[in-house]
Design an enzyme around this catalytic site. Sequence first.
Site: not given
Ligand code: ATR
Length: 283
Positions: A108, A134, A72
Amino acid sequence: MMQFDGNTKVLGIFGDPVAHSLSPKMQNAAIEAAGINAVYVPFHIRPEQLQDAVEAIRAIGLLGVSVTVPHKEAVMPFLDEIDSGAQLIGAVNTVVNRDGRLIGYNTDGLGLLKSLDQELGFNPHGKKTVLFGAGGAARAAIVALAQSGVSHLVVGNRTAEKAERLVRGFSGHFPGTSFSATSLESDLLQSALAETDLLVNTTTIGLHGEAFPVRAIKSLSESASFYDMVYTSGLTPLQSDAQGRGLNFTDGRGMLAGQGEEAFRLWFGVQPPDKIMHSQIAK
Ligand code: ATR
């Protein structure tokens, strides 16, 4: 059964992986119901092939494509024009081929707003919102919610600095919304949850049955709504909690349908038949 001939237009989705995608089922059902001579197919595109694949949109004359994980953001430099909303979000999920000019959009956020309205009857204007995550999904949700006039938006993220960076980037664009950023463990988050009208989970937590790492649903007031972008065949722990408390909540399927409907409109210039996409992905 769909019929193809020499005039059939071709569209598709670029992803890695792509085999699990529900978009071909959704889009083809809508194309057929609308009586349009087109077909929508999955393309498994690896990151190192993305640029060639985008060039191929022009060479083969695809009408457009959806773009999903992990392309993306990476697709943006290869396009001729990026719509202002997609620019603000920093990601493209829909490409339209207008006579060889490739234009990137992001549907989205609109998908989320449509689903909030249709599934939850929730109008974000003037409302307090807490959002978990985030990443890219959070960015699309933040732009959509701020554009709809939420009064407060608290972004809670495991890595607080990422939430802070997001909020710093967006707050200047949306003076009508008061932004804050916090870690998941903070007291600030707990008090924001107690006061919020809406909680949106943009993380993938729960997809594989994982519990949310901190007290979340139990901190909401009884009148709060909960939007979870995650969808599974059953209920995630967060969704079970919401059901247990009798909250107004839904999972991310309506958003998937909503973003698909907006993409369809961009490609074909008409609305897809009502509810067709939803019916294809219902539990
Ligand atoms: P997307 O583009 O689908 O939003 P991403 O950019 O990989 O995916 O973001 C994933 C989000 O889920 C992030 O905010 C991540 O937190 P971090 O910034 O601290 O990595 C959050 N996330 C994923 N797994 C997590 C977990 N087990 N506990 C807390 N936050 C999680």
